[in-house]
Design a protein around this motif. Structure first.
Motif, mmCIF file in Angstrom:
data_model
loop_
_atom_site.group_PDB
_atom_site.id
_atom_site.type_symbol
_atom_site.label_atom_id
_atom_site.label_comp_id
_atom_site.label_asym_id
_atom_site.label_seq_id
_atom_site.Cartn_x
_atom_site.Cartn_y
_atom_site.Cartn_z
ATOM 1 N N LEU A 139 0.830 -1.209 0.000
ATOM 2 C CA LEU A 139 0.000 0.000 0.000
ATOM 3 C C LEU A 139 0.860 1.254 0.000
ATOM 4 N N TYR A 140 1.896 1.267 0.833
ATOM 5 C CA TYR A 140 2.761 2.448 0.894
ATOM 6 C C TYR A 140 3.430 2.704 -0.453
ATOM 7 N N LEU A 141 3.936 1.649 -1.083
ATOM 8 C CA LEU A 141 4.575 1.805 -2.388
ATOM 9 C C LEU A 141 3.566 2.328 -3.409
ATOM 10 N N ALA A 142 2.349 1.825 -3.376
ATOM 11 C CA ALA A 142 1.316 2.325 -4.296
ATOM 12 C C ALA A 142 1.030 3.801 -4.042
ATOM 13 N N PHE A 143 0.957 4.205 -2.775
ATOM 14 C CA PHE A 143 0.729 5.617 -2.453
ATOM 15 C C PHE A 143 1.864 6.487 -2.992
ATOM 16 N N GLU A 144 3.090 6.006 -2.857
ATOM 17 C CA GLU A 144 4.241 6.741 -3.382
ATOM 18 C C GLU A 144 4.137 6.896 -4.895
ATOM 19 N N LEU A 145 3.757 5.836 -5.585
ATOM 20 C CA LEU A 145 3.653 5.881 -7.041
ATOM 21 C C LEU A 145 2.519 6.803 -7.492
ATOM 22 N N ILE A 146 1.412 6.799 -6.763
ATOM 23 C CA ILE A 146 0.317 7.728 -7.074
ATOM 24 C C ILE A 146 0.796 9.161 -6.913
ATOM 25 N N SER A 169 5.795 -7.479 -13.302
ATOM 26 C CA SER A 169 5.890 -8.809 -12.712
ATOM 27 C C SER A 169 5.887 -8.656 -11.199
ATOM 28 N N VAL A 170 5.519 -9.730 -10.516
ATOM 29 C CA VAL A 170 5.552 -9.717 -9.055
ATOM 30 C C VAL A 170 6.981 -9.521 -8.561
ATOM 31 N N ALA A 171 7.951 -10.148 -9.237
ATOM 32 C CA ALA A 171 9.349 -10.013 -8.816
ATOM 33 C C ALA A 171 9.822 -8.565 -8.918
ATOM 34 N N ALA A 172 9.425 -7.880 -9.987
ATOM 35 C CA ALA A 172 9.830 -6.476 -10.136
ATOM 36 C C ALA A 172 9.188 -5.613 -9.050
ATOM 37 N N TRP A 173 7.939 -5.912 -8.716
ATOM 38 C CA TRP A 173 7.268 -5.150 -7.660
ATOM 39 C C TRP A 173 7.949 -5.355 -6.298
ATOM 40 N N THR A 174 8.270 -6.608 -5.966
ATOM 41 C CA THR A 174 8.912 -6.859 -4.682
ATOM 42 C C THR A 174 10.299 -6.221 -4.623
ATOM 43 N N ALA A 175 10.971 -6.127 -5.774
ATOM 44 C CA ALA A 175 12.248 -5.406 -5.801
ATOM 45 C C ALA A 175 12.033 -3.935 -5.437
ATOM 46 N N GLU A 176 10.939 -3.349 -5.922
ATOM 47 C CA GLU A 176 10.612 -1.971 -5.557
ATOM 48 C C GLU A 176 10.255 -1.867 -4.082
ATOM 49 N N MET A 177 9.573 -2.875 -3.543
ATOM 50 C CA MET A 177 9.268 -2.887 -2.116
ATOM 51 C C MET A 177 10.551 -2.856 -1.288
ATOM 52 N N ASN A 178 11.512 -3.660 -1.671
ATOM 53 C CA ASN A 178 12.761 -3.728 -0.907
ATOM 54 C C ASN A 178 13.585 -2.452 -1.046
ATOM 55 N N ALA A 179 13.570 -1.855 -2.239
ATOM 56 C CA ALA A 179 14.270 -0.583 -2.409
ATOM 57 C C ALA A 179 13.622 0.502 -1.548
ATOM 58 N N ALA A 211 11.975 -0.019 1.259
ATOM 59 C CA ALA A 211 12.328 -0.319 2.644
ATOM 60 C C ALA A 211 13.719 0.208 2.980
ATOM 61 N N ARG A 212 14.654 0.058 2.069
ATOM 62 C CA ARG A 212 16.005 0.569 2.313
ATOM 63 C C ARG A 212 16.003 2.086 2.444
ATOM 64 N N ARG A 213 15.232 2.758 1.591
ATOM 65 C CA ARG A 213 15.174 4.220 1.678
ATOM 66 C C ARG A 213 14.594 4.677 3.008
ATOM 67 N N LEU A 214 13.670 3.908 3.546
ATOM 68 C CA LEU A 214 13.051 4.276 4.827
ATOM 69 C C LEU A 214 13.917 3.890 6.023
ATOM 70 N N GLY A 215 14.989 3.148 5.785
ATOM 71 C CA GLY A 215 15.840 2.711 6.893
ATOM 72 C C GLY A 215 15.344 1.458 7.581
ATOM 73 N N MET A 216 14.536 0.646 6.899
ATOM 74 C CA MET A 216 14.014 -0.594 7.473
ATOM 75 C C MET A 216 15.044 -1.702 7.305
ATOM 76 N N ALA A 217 16.111 -1.625 8.101
ATOM 77 C CA ALA A 217 17.259 -2.508 7.911
ATOM 78 C C ALA A 217 16.960 -3.957 8.268
ATOM 79 N N ASP A 246 10.735 -1.725 12.451
ATOM 80 C CA ASP A 246 10.605 -1.375 11.038
ATOM 81 C C ASP A 246 9.154 -1.083 10.664
ATOM 82 N N LEU A 247 8.216 -1.841 11.223
ATOM 83 C CA LEU A 247 6.815 -1.597 10.902
ATOM 84 C C LEU A 247 6.336 -0.246 11.432
ATOM 85 N N VAL A 248 6.830 0.149 12.593
ATOM 86 C CA VAL A 248 6.494 1.487 13.097
ATOM 87 C C VAL A 248 7.094 2.561 12.190
ATOM 88 N N THR A 249 8.309 2.322 11.710
ATOM 89 C CA THR A 249 8.916 3.248 10.749
ATOM 90 C C THR A 249 8.045 3.380 9.510
#
Length: 392
Positions: free
Chosen positions: A76-83, A147-157, A159-165, A187-190
């Motif tokens: 959801l957060y990634l979708a909000f960012e893309l919107i 693809s789902v794989a490309a989306w999850t790669a964006e999810m992980n990128a 997470a890194r930007r947010l500092g979710m180590a 990380d979830l609170v972040t």
């Protein structure tokens, strides 16, 4: 550059900024401390005041666990960012491809999509947020990223930007994947903090509904706090046999917003009871004390090569801390920043944090911002600053 720390007793700040009498800082006999929250029974528990970053209670906040459907908060957060970036439109139409249909049609929580069915992004987001639609998350992932794989790669990128180590995502929906998807309570609170700070309108529209009606099928939201806790507005539950029952939730009262995480709970009924008692404990076990009114200059930071030697620092809004009822230790505050700061500085730049501590209290950390613009030093400024530096 070195980390600059400015330490001072908090009552001195009161006297300077708020003109309060000295006796206002004297300890006052308080009622007995409230009991430890019931959520201490959960393997992982974290309760944070998002308004100041203060941890009210924590148990294993950095332990990694499988988040199950709480994973969808990142989708959801990634979708909000893309919107927000203009790369995704809620009115956009996506279709369930044969590949996604074979993998995700009617699998777990669903919004009952069928192969070839066209659906608006707006409905996908509502289904993901409120009825935990696994099929909706997969359709969104493939439709936007290819693809789902490309989306999850964006999810992980993201997470890194947010500092979710302590997090990694292998699916867009949290379906068991042999442990490739994991996170931590911290990380979830972040993530929750970022979603509320960057996308409050989208959060308010998509998240926290009592249910979702699609294709004439009405489903309820199983969030344990919505409709039962005053001010509760989501965010997401999760469950798999491997992970147990988990929850990321938030509630707001009187301008104060708390976020909580529970993980590894044995059953859904217990998760609900713990979540409700946890957030109520957070709102009632603490005395919220305002330290600074909005716009108050809290301190200054040194500036290098600027038109002024120091820049005043303010918070965004009022500064308050939560004191556990019955505590009577002295409060202390520290301003932390990498300094001296380099000019030029725009007004409103975040350059420091105020850390407030007391015995038995987890630190509260409040971002501090420049209260005025500082230009680069001209020739005359450099001369004046050099002379002033001799006496500072």
């Amino acid at each position: 550059m070195a980390m600059t720390q400015k330490r001072f007793p908090l009552f001195a700040l009161f006297l300077c900024a708020m003109a309060m009498p000295t006796q206002a800082a004297m300890p006052v006999k308080a009622p007995p401390r409230p009991a430890v929250p019931a959520a201490a029974e959960a393997p992982v528990a974290l309760l944070v005041d998002l308004s100041n970053g203060q941890v009210l209670h924590a148990r294993n906040p950095d332990r990694r666990f499988m988040p199950a459907s709480v994973t969808k908060v990142m989708t959801l957060y990634l979708a909000f960012e893309l919107i927000e970036a203009g790369k995704l439109d809620p009115a956009q139409i996506m279709a369930m491809s044969p590949l996604i249909a074979r993998e995700w049609r009617r699998k777990g929580s669903t919004m009952f999509l069928d192969a070839g069915e066209q659906v608006r992004v707006d409905d996908l987001l509502l289904g993901i947020a409120n009825v935990s639609a696994n099929d909706g998350a997969a359709v969104l992932a493939e439709g936007q990223a290819g693809s789902v794989a490309a989306w999850t790669a964006e999810m992980n990128a993201t997470a890194r930007r947010l500092g979710m180590a302590g997090s990694h995502f292998g699916t867009p929906n949290g379906w068991p994947d042999e442990g490739r998807t994991f996170t931590t309570a911290q990380d979830l609170v972040t993530l929750a903090r970022a979603m509320l700070a960057r996308h409050p309108d989208k959060f308010g529209y998509y998240i926290g509904r009592t249910g979702f009606d699609y294709k004439g099928i009405t489903q309820i939201n199983h969030d344990p706090m919505i409709g039962q806790v005053a001010g509760a507005d989501g965010i997401k539950t999760g469950f798999t046999n491997e992970s147990g029952f988990s929850y990321l939730g938030t509630a707001q009262r009187n301008g104060q917003r708390l976020a909580l995480v529970l993980a590894g709970v044995e059953n859904g009924r217990l998760r609900g009871r713990l979540a409700r008692s946890y957030v109520e404990w957070g709102f009632t076990a603490f005395e919220r004390q305002r330290l600074f009114d909005p716009g108050t200059v809290i301190g200054t930071a040194r500036v290098q090569d600027g038109s002024a030697l120091r820049v005043p620092l303010v918070a965004r809004g009022a500064v308050s801390v939560n004191l556990l009822r019955g505590s009577d230790g002295p409060l202390r505050a520290t301003i932390h920043y990498d300094g001296p700061l380099r000019a030029p500085l725009a007004q409103g730049e975040q350059v420091a944090v105020l850390e407030v501590t007391a015995p038995g209290m987890a630190p509260a950390t409040i971002p501090l911002f420049t209260n005025e613009e500082i230009g680069a030093a001209g020739p005359l400024d450099r001369i004046i600053n050099s002379i002033a530096g001799l006496f500072s």
